[in-house]
Write an enzyme that holds these catalytic residues in place. Structure first.
Site, PDB file in Angstrom:
ATOM      1  N   LYS A  53      11.716  53.190  -5.044  1.00 30.29           N
ATOM      2  CA  LYS A  53      11.031  51.933  -4.755  1.00 30.29           C
ATOM      3  C   LYS A  53       9.538  52.173  -4.610  1.00 30.29           C
ATOM      4  CE  LYS A  53       9.526  49.540  -1.390  1.00 30.29           C
ATOM      5  NZ  LYS A  53       8.389  48.847  -2.024  1.00 30.29           N
ATOM      6  N   GLU A  63       6.059  62.280   4.215  1.00 25.31           N
ATOM      7  CA  GLU A  63       4.642  62.610   4.013  1.00 25.31           C
ATOM      8  C   GLU A  63       3.859  61.441   4.575  1.00 25.31           C
ATOM      9  OE1 GLU A  63       3.609  65.393   3.014  1.00 25.31           O
ATOM     10  OE2 GLU A  63       5.152  66.257   1.728  1.00 25.31           O
ATOM     11  N   CYS A  74      -4.344  60.133   1.924  1.00 26.14           N
ATOM     12  CA  CYS A  74      -3.791  60.651   3.181  1.00 26.14           C
ATOM     13  C   CYS A  74      -4.624  61.818   3.687  1.00 26.14           C
ATOM     14  CB  CYS A  74      -2.340  61.063   2.971  1.00 26.14           C
ATOM     15  SG  CYS A  74      -2.122  62.165   1.587  1.00 26.14           S
ATOM     16  N   GLU A 121      -5.944  56.472  11.885  1.00 31.96           N
ATOM     17  CA  GLU A 121      -6.180  56.500  10.438  1.00 31.96           C
ATOM     18  C   GLU A 121      -6.697  55.144   9.968  1.00 31.96           C
ATOM     19  OE1 GLU A 121      -2.775  56.669   7.761  1.00 31.96           O
ATOM     20  OE2 GLU A 121      -3.821  58.220   6.623  1.00 31.96           O
TER      21      GLU A 121
HETATM   22  P1  NDP Z   1       3.401  51.959   4.071  1.00 36.40           P
HETATM   23  O1  NDP Z   1       3.988  52.828   5.088  1.00 36.40           O
HETATM   24  O2  NDP Z   1       3.072  50.555   4.432  1.00 36.40           O
HETATM   25  O3  NDP Z   1       4.335  51.850   2.796  1.00 36.40           O
HETATM   26  C1  NDP Z   1       4.852  52.976   2.130  1.00 36.40           C
HETATM   27  C2  NDP Z   1       6.076  52.566   1.355  1.00 36.40           C
HETATM   28  O4  NDP Z   1       7.083  52.184   2.288  1.00 36.40           O
HETATM   29  C3  NDP Z   1       5.870  51.367   0.439  1.00 36.40           C
HETATM   30  O5  NDP Z   1       6.676  51.495  -0.711  1.00 36.40           O
HETATM   31  C4  NDP Z   1       6.373  50.220   1.298  1.00 36.40           C
HETATM   32  O6  NDP Z   1       6.758  49.104   0.544  1.00 36.40           O
HETATM   33  C5  NDP Z   1       7.570  50.888   1.956  1.00 36.40           C
HETATM   34  N1  NDP Z   1       8.048  50.222   3.161  1.00 36.40           N
HETATM   35  C6  NDP Z   1       7.451  49.254   3.899  1.00 36.40           C
HETATM   36  N2  NDP Z   1       8.251  48.902   4.938  1.00 36.40           N
HETATM   37  C7  NDP Z   1       9.367  49.657   4.842  1.00 36.40           C
HETATM   38  C8  NDP Z   1      10.564  49.750   5.616  1.00 36.40           C
HETATM   39  N3  NDP Z   1      10.758  49.013   6.691  1.00 36.40           N
HETATM   40  N4  NDP Z   1      11.494  50.646   5.238  1.00 36.40           N
HETATM   41  C9  NDP Z   1      11.307  51.436   4.152  1.00 36.40           C
HETATM   42  N5  NDP Z   1      10.204  51.376   3.373  1.00 36.40           N
HETATM   43  C10 NDP Z   1       9.242  50.491   3.716  1.00 36.40           C
HETATM   44  O7  NDP Z   1       2.138  52.729   3.545  1.00 36.40           O
HETATM   45  P2  NDP Z   1       1.067  52.218   2.516  1.00 36.40           P
HETATM   46  O8  NDP Z   1       1.710  51.791   1.239  1.00 36.40           O
HETATM   47  O9  NDP Z   1       0.169  51.265   3.229  1.00 36.40           O
HETATM   48  O10 NDP Z   1       0.289  53.581   2.200  1.00 36.40           O
HETATM   49  C11 NDP Z   1      -0.702  54.059   3.007  1.00 36.40           C
HETATM   50  C12 NDP Z   1      -0.172  55.125   3.939  1.00 36.40           C
HETATM   51  O11 NDP Z   1       0.443  56.178   3.210  1.00 36.40           O
HETATM   52  C13 NDP Z   1      -1.271  55.770   4.727  1.00 36.40           C
HETATM   53  O12 NDP Z   1      -0.947  55.824   6.093  1.00 36.40           O
HETATM   54  C14 NDP Z   1      -1.354  57.181   4.154  1.00 36.40           C
HETATM   55  O13 NDP Z   1      -1.823  58.129   5.034  1.00 36.40           O
HETATM   56  C15 NDP Z   1       0.027  57.439   3.721  1.00 36.40           C
HETATM   57  N6  NDP Z   1       0.029  58.452   2.673  1.00 36.40           N
HETATM   58  C16 NDP Z   1       0.497  59.717   2.949  1.00 36.40           C
HETATM   59  C17 NDP Z   1       0.443  60.713   2.005  1.00 36.40           C
HETATM   60  C18 NDP Z   1       0.975  62.078   2.290  1.00 36.40           C
HETATM   61  O14 NDP Z   1       1.339  62.768   1.337  1.00 36.40           O
HETATM   62  N7  NDP Z   1       1.051  62.534   3.521  1.00 36.40           N
HETATM   63  C19 NDP Z   1      -0.128  60.471   0.693  1.00 36.40           C
HETATM   64  C20 NDP Z   1      -0.585  59.138   0.508  1.00 36.40           C
HETATM   65  C21 NDP Z   1      -0.491  58.166   1.465  1.00 36.40           C
HETATM   66  P3  NDP Z   1       5.722  47.874   0.395  1.00 36.40           P
HETATM   67  O15 NDP Z   1       4.481  48.434  -0.232  1.00 36.40           O
HETATM   68  O16 NDP Z   1       6.429  46.944  -0.480  1.00 36.40           O
HETATM   69  O17 NDP Z   1       5.472  47.334   1.779  1.00 36.40           O
END
Ligand code: NDP
Length: 492
Positions: free
Chosen positions: A175, A250, A284, A385
Site C-alpha cells: 500500500k 523505519e 527521514c 520532527e
Molecule cells: P505516515 O506515517 O503518515 O504514513 C506512512 C504510510 O502509512 C502511508 O502509506 C500511510 O497511508 C500509511 N498509514 C496511515 N495510517 C495508517 C494506519 N493507521 N495503519 C497503517 N498504515 C497507515 O507518514 P508520511 O507518509 O507522512 O511520511 C512521513 C514520515 O515517514 C516521516 O515521519 C518520516 O520520518 C518517515 N520516513 C521514515 C523513513 C525511514 O526510513 N526511517 C524514510 C522516509 C520517511 P496514507 O498516506 O494513505 O495516509
C-alpha cells in the site's frame, strides 16, 4: 486527467466500490490523476491473491536461481524506465527531477543485489549432540509481506522492502501513500513485464486511515514492513503485536549534523545545507539540527545563511531547481505551524520563516529555506520532527556536550560529524546513538549498507546482506538415522 487502476492478482482493477480519489501535483496545486480508493474488501481480495500466489508452484516451485533471474530482469526494465518513472514521481510528490532521476537510475542495483543473493541463502547442518539423528536448518519465506510506504521517496522506500522480500520468496501486498500512488502503479506494470506470476506483487491504493489497520491485522498477512511517521508506526506495531506478526519499522528522525571547530568550514556548510534543504527537508534522515562548536558558531551561521540564500527555489521538474515544494497540503500546514512554534519558543529567525512568494513558485506549496539560531536543545523545534526545510542551529562547548545534545532526543536515525580528527571521528561514530553516522559527508545510502533506526526511529534494518533475514524464518529439521525406536515416554 489520467485514470489509474490498481494491481490485484495480476488484474488491473478499480476499487470494488468504484470509488476513486484525486492525486495532486504539489507544484501546480492541481489534480492530475485519479486513483482507486480501496476499502477493506479490496484488501481482502489482494490478500487472497497474494496467498494464492504464495502457494502456487509458479512461484513457490521456482528455484531460488530462477527467482533471482526474475529480479534481475525486473532491474533491467527498471533501468530502461528510470527517467519516465522519475517524471511521474516529480509530478506526484514534487521532489526535484534531478533527485528522482538519480534515485531511479540507482534503484535497479537493489534488485540486482538481492536477485544475486536469492540463491545464496543456505541452511546449516548442525553437528547435533544426539546420537542417531541428522539435524539441519532451512531458510523459508514468511509468506505474505505487507509493505506500507510514505510519500517522500515512494519507489525507493518500497524497493528497500520488495527486493529482499521477493528474493526470499515471499509475496507482496503493497500500500503506497495516498499522496504518491501513481509511480507505484506504473512500477507494477514492470513486475508483470518481467514475468512475475500473477499475485506475487499486489498494489492496493487508498487511505491509510481507512485500510491501514485492516492490512496490518489481516490474518493472511505474515509480516509488516512499514516506513512512515513514528506515531503511525507505533499504531502499526501495537496492532501487529495482537496477532504476533514480525515488523520492520523505519520511522522518523531528528538527526544532528555536528560541526567541530576543526572542520573544513566550506564542506561543513554544504553538508549541513544538503542535510536539511535537499528534498525540502522531507527526508527521514534530514539533518534538522546543526550542532556547531561555539568558537565557530557566528562565522558558521553567517556562511550557512549566505549559502542557503543562493538556493534556487521553484519548479521541481526544472534541472536548475535546488529546492522544490512541500509534497502535501497537510504537511505545508504542519511545517508553517512549527515555524510559529519556534518563534514563540524564543528561537531567532536567521533566514526564511514563511511560505515562499517567489514568482518561480506559482501556486505551489513552498516554504522558504528556514534557519533558526539561539535554539536550546529542549525546544520543540530541536526535539520534534518537522519534515520540512527548517533547521535548528544549536551551539555546543565541548565533545561531551555535543554527544549529550545529539543523543538527547527520542530518535536515533542518523548523524553527521564534521571534523579532520580521525580519533574524534571514530569516537563520535561509536558514541552517537544512531543507525547511520556519516563523517564529512551526509545523505549517502547504498543497497550494500544496512539502514535503520536506533530508539524510536525504528526496528530492523533495510539494505545490505542481513536485510534478507528480515523476510526469512529458520526451520529445524530432525531425521532419525538410527533405525531404532527410542523409549517413547522420555524426551529424545
Ligand atoms: P505516515 O506515517 O503518515 O504514513 C506512512 C504510510 O502509512 C502511508 O502509506 C500511510 O497511508 C500509511 N498509514 C496511515 N495510517 C495508517 C494506519 N493507521 N495503519 C497503517 N498504515 C497507515 O507518514 P508520511 O507518509 O507522512 O511520511 C512521513 C514520515 O515517514 C516521516 O515521519 C518520516 O520520518 C518517515 N520516513 C521514515 C523513513 C525511514 O526510513 N526511517 C524514510 C522516509 C520517511 P496514507 O498516506 O494513505 O495516509
Amino acid at each position: 486527467m489520467k485514470s489509474y487502476n490498481m494491481l490485484i492478482g495480476g488484474e488491473w482493477v478499480g476499487a470494488a466500490s468504484g470509488e476513486t480519489f484525486e492525486t495532486e501535483n504539489p507544484f501546480t496545486g492541481k489534480s492530475w490523476a485519479t486513483i482507486p480508493r480501496s476499502g477493506v474488501d479490496d484488501v481482502d481480495r489482494a490478500a487472497a491473491a497474494a496467498r494464492k500466489a504464495f502457494n502456487d508452484p509458479s512461484w513457490s516451485g521456482l528455484s531460488a536461481s530462477a527467482r533471482g533471474a526474475l529480479l534481475r530482469r525486473f532491474a533491467d526494465l527498471l533501468a530502461a524506465n528510470a527517467d519516465r518513472l522519475a517524471e511521474v514521481e516529480t509530478q506526484d510528490n514534487g521532489k526535484l527531477i534531478a533527485e528522482m532521476r538519480g534515485q531511479l537510475r540507482y534503484m535497479p542495483q537493489w534488485y540486482y543485489y538481492f536477485g544475486g543473493l536469492a540463491d545464496k541463502v543456505e541452511g546449516r547442518v548442525i553437528p547435533i549432540d544426539k546420537p542417531g539423528v541428522f539435524n539441519f536448518t532451512r531458510e523459508e519465506p514468511l509468506g505474505i509481506v505487507a509493505a506500507i510506504t510514505p510519500w517522500n521517496s515512494p519507489l525507493m522506500l518500497a524497493t528497500w522492502k520488495l527486493a529482499p522480500a521477493l528474493a526470499a520468496g515471499n509475496t507482496i501486498l503493497w500500500k503506497p501513500s495516498e499522496f504518491s500512488s501513481a509511480s507505484a502503479l506504473e512500477f507494477g506494470r514492470l513486475f508483470e513485464e518481467a514475468g512475475f506470476p500473477p499475485g506475487v506483487v499486489n498494489i492496493v491504493t487508498g487511505f491509510g486511515s481507512e485500510i491501514g489497520s485492516h492490512i496490518v491485522s489481516h490474518p493472511q498477512v505474515d509480516k509488516v514492513a512499514f516506513t512512515g511517521g513514528d506515531r503511525t508506526g507505533q499504531g502499526v506495531y501495537e496492532l501487529a503485536a495482537k496477532s504476533i506478526k514480525p515488523v520492520t519499522l523505519e520511522l522518523g528522525g531528528k538527526s544532528a549534523n555536528i560541526v567541530f571547530e576543526d572542520a573544513v568550514l566550506e564542506d561543513a556548510v554544504k553538508g549541513v545545507v544538503s542535510g536539511i534543504f535537499a528534498a525540502s527537508g522531507q527526508t527521514c534522515i534530514a539533518g534538522s539540527r546543526a550542532l556547531v562548536h561555539r568558537s565557530i558558531y557566528p562565522a558558521f551561521v553567517e556562511a550557512l545563511v549566505a549559502f542557503a540564500k543562493t538556493a534556487r527555489i521553484g519548479d521541481p521538474s526544472s534541472e536548475n531547481t535546488q529546492v522544490g515544494p512541500i509534497t502535501t497540503r497537510p504537511q505545508l500546514t504542519k511545517v508553517l505551524e512549527y515555524i510559529e512554534i519556534a518563534k514563540a519558543e524564543g528561537a531567532t529567525l536567521a533566514l526564511g520563516g514563511k511560505r515562499a512568494s517567489d514568482p518561480a513558485c506559482g501556486d505551489g506549496w513552498f516554504v522558504e529555506p528556514t534557519i533558526f539560531t539561539d535554539v536550546a536543545p529542549a525546544m520543540r523545534i530541536a526535539q520534534e520532527e518537522v519534515f520540512g526545510p527548517v533547521l535548528a542551529a544549536i551551539p555546543f562547548d565541548n565533545d561531551e556536550q555535543a554527544i549529550e545534545i545529539a543523543n538527547g532526543t527520542i530518535y536515533g536515525l542518523a548523524a553527521g560529524v564534521w571534523t579532520q580528527s580521525i580519533s574524534r571521528a571514530l569516537t563520535m561514530s561509536q558514541r552517537l546513538r544512531a543507525g547511520t553516522v556519516w563523517v564529512n559527508t551526509y545523505r549517502a545510502v547504498s543497497y550494500m549498507s544496512p539502514f535503520g533506526g536506533f530508539k524510536r526511529s525504528g526496528i530492523g534494518r533495510e539494505s545490505g546482506l542481513s536485510a534478507i533475514r528480515e523476510y526469512l524464518q529458520e526451520k529445524s529439521v530432525w531425521i532419525d538415522i538410527s533405525g531404532t525406536v527410542p523409549n517413547p515416554f522420555v524426551q529424545r
